[in-house]
Design a protein around this motif. Structure first.
Motif, PDB file in Angstrom:
ATOM      1  N   PRO A  82      60.311 -31.232  91.245  1.00 41.78           N
ATOM      2  CA  PRO A  82      59.258 -30.986  90.213  1.00 41.78           C
ATOM      3  C   PRO A  82      58.513 -29.705  90.285  1.00 41.78           C
ATOM      4  O   PRO A  82      58.214 -29.022  89.177  1.00 41.78           O
ATOM      5  CB  PRO A  82      58.391 -32.093  90.426  1.00 41.78           C
ATOM      6  N   HIS A  83      58.675 -29.097  91.603  1.00 35.72           N
ATOM      7  CA  HIS A  83      57.903 -27.727  91.461  1.00 35.72           C
ATOM      8  C   HIS A  83      58.842 -26.765  91.441  1.00 35.72           C
ATOM      9  O   HIS A  83      58.392 -25.563  91.453  1.00 35.72           O
ATOM     10  CB  HIS A  83      57.156 -27.903  92.754  1.00 35.72           C
ATOM     11  N   ASP A  84      60.193 -26.749  91.494  1.00 41.19           N
ATOM     12  CA  ASP A  84      61.092 -25.883  90.986  1.00 41.19           C
ATOM     13  C   ASP A  84      61.526 -25.660  89.698  1.00 41.19           C
ATOM     14  O   ASP A  84      61.978 -26.795  89.126  1.00 41.19           O
ATOM     15  CB  ASP A  84      62.414 -26.047  92.007  1.00 41.19           C
ATOM     16  N   HIS A  85      61.031 -24.648  88.865  1.00 38.34           N
ATOM     17  CA  HIS A  85      61.245 -24.590  87.584  1.00 38.34           C
ATOM     18  C   HIS A  85      62.342 -23.901  87.139  1.00 38.34           C
ATOM     19  O   HIS A  85      62.650 -23.675  86.079  1.00 38.34           O
ATOM     20  CB  HIS A  85      60.065 -24.016  86.910  1.00 38.34           C
ATOM     21  N   GLN A  86      63.508 -23.559  87.975  1.00 39.41           N
ATOM     22  CA  GLN A  86      64.640 -22.986  87.731  1.00 39.41           C
ATOM     23  C   GLN A  86      65.391 -23.640  86.628  1.00 39.41           C
ATOM     24  O   GLN A  86      65.889 -22.975  85.636  1.00 39.41           O
ATOM     25  CB  GLN A  86      65.557 -22.853  88.900  1.00 39.41           C
ATOM     26  N   VAL A  87      65.690 -25.003  86.828  1.00 35.46           N
ATOM     27  CA  VAL A  87      66.458 -25.792  85.987  1.00 35.46           C
ATOM     28  C   VAL A  87      66.033 -25.589  84.230  1.00 35.46           C
ATOM     29  O   VAL A  87      66.653 -25.428  83.343  1.00 35.46           O
ATOM     30  CB  VAL A  87      66.914 -27.086  86.342  1.00 35.46           C
TER      31      VAL A  87
END
Length: 163
Positions: A82-87
């Motif tokens: 949830p903290h990785d916004h790449q997608v």
């Protein structure tokens, strides 16, 4: 349409024990089978759009990414990290850039989203086959479900994104 055609013919197949008892058909509840197959078809389409060589050849590469769709594997990946916004960032761009789409697919592999999706499809396929058996069996529908499962076999060995 295809699914409902088979479902409507389910009890008319001579291999079905229900065939001899048409009144019994009125008391059959096909909703569990219909719901399971509907979910299976949608998840299978989401998976195939991102992983199937045949799908990529017939449509554009990872078309769901270009359309910004929150497909099953993409939602899994977002929930896993949830903290990785790449997608989400790539998805919002509605990109046609193949290298960006490949990067997004690598992100999905890193979160095991393709493996998870394959497992869910296998579980739904097993559930659908069990439901067909509970309803009296149907060779044609069982073969259809098995054929639909072949999307698992056509993906690349290492689950690399296709072009």
């Amino acid at each position: 349409f295809f699914f409902f055609f088979f479902l409507s013919r389910f009890t008319n197949c001579p291999s079905s024990p229900v065939h001899a008892h048409p009144v019994y058909v009125l008391f059959r509840d096909f909703s569990e089978l219909a719901n399971t197959l509907g979910l299976y078809f949608q998840i299978r389409d989401d998976y195939a759009n991102l992983q199937s060589a045949e799908y990529a050849a017939n449509k554009s590469f990872c078309e769901d990414i270009t359309e910004g769709k929150f497909s099953f594997p993409i939602i899994h990946s977002i929930r896993t990290t949830p903290h990785d916004h790449q997608v989400i960032s790539i998805l919002r761009q509605h990109t046609e850039d193949v290298s960006l789409k490949q990067h997004l697919c690598r992100c999905l592999m890193a979160t095991d989203s393709f493996a998870y999706t394959k497992q869910v499809m296998q579980d739904l396929s097993t559930k659908a086959l069990a439901e067909v058996q509970r309803l009296g069996g149907n060779v044609i529908l069982e073969k259809l479900i098995a054929k639909l499962g072949e999307v698992h076999d056509e993906t690349l060995q290492e689950e690399q994104p296709t072009q």
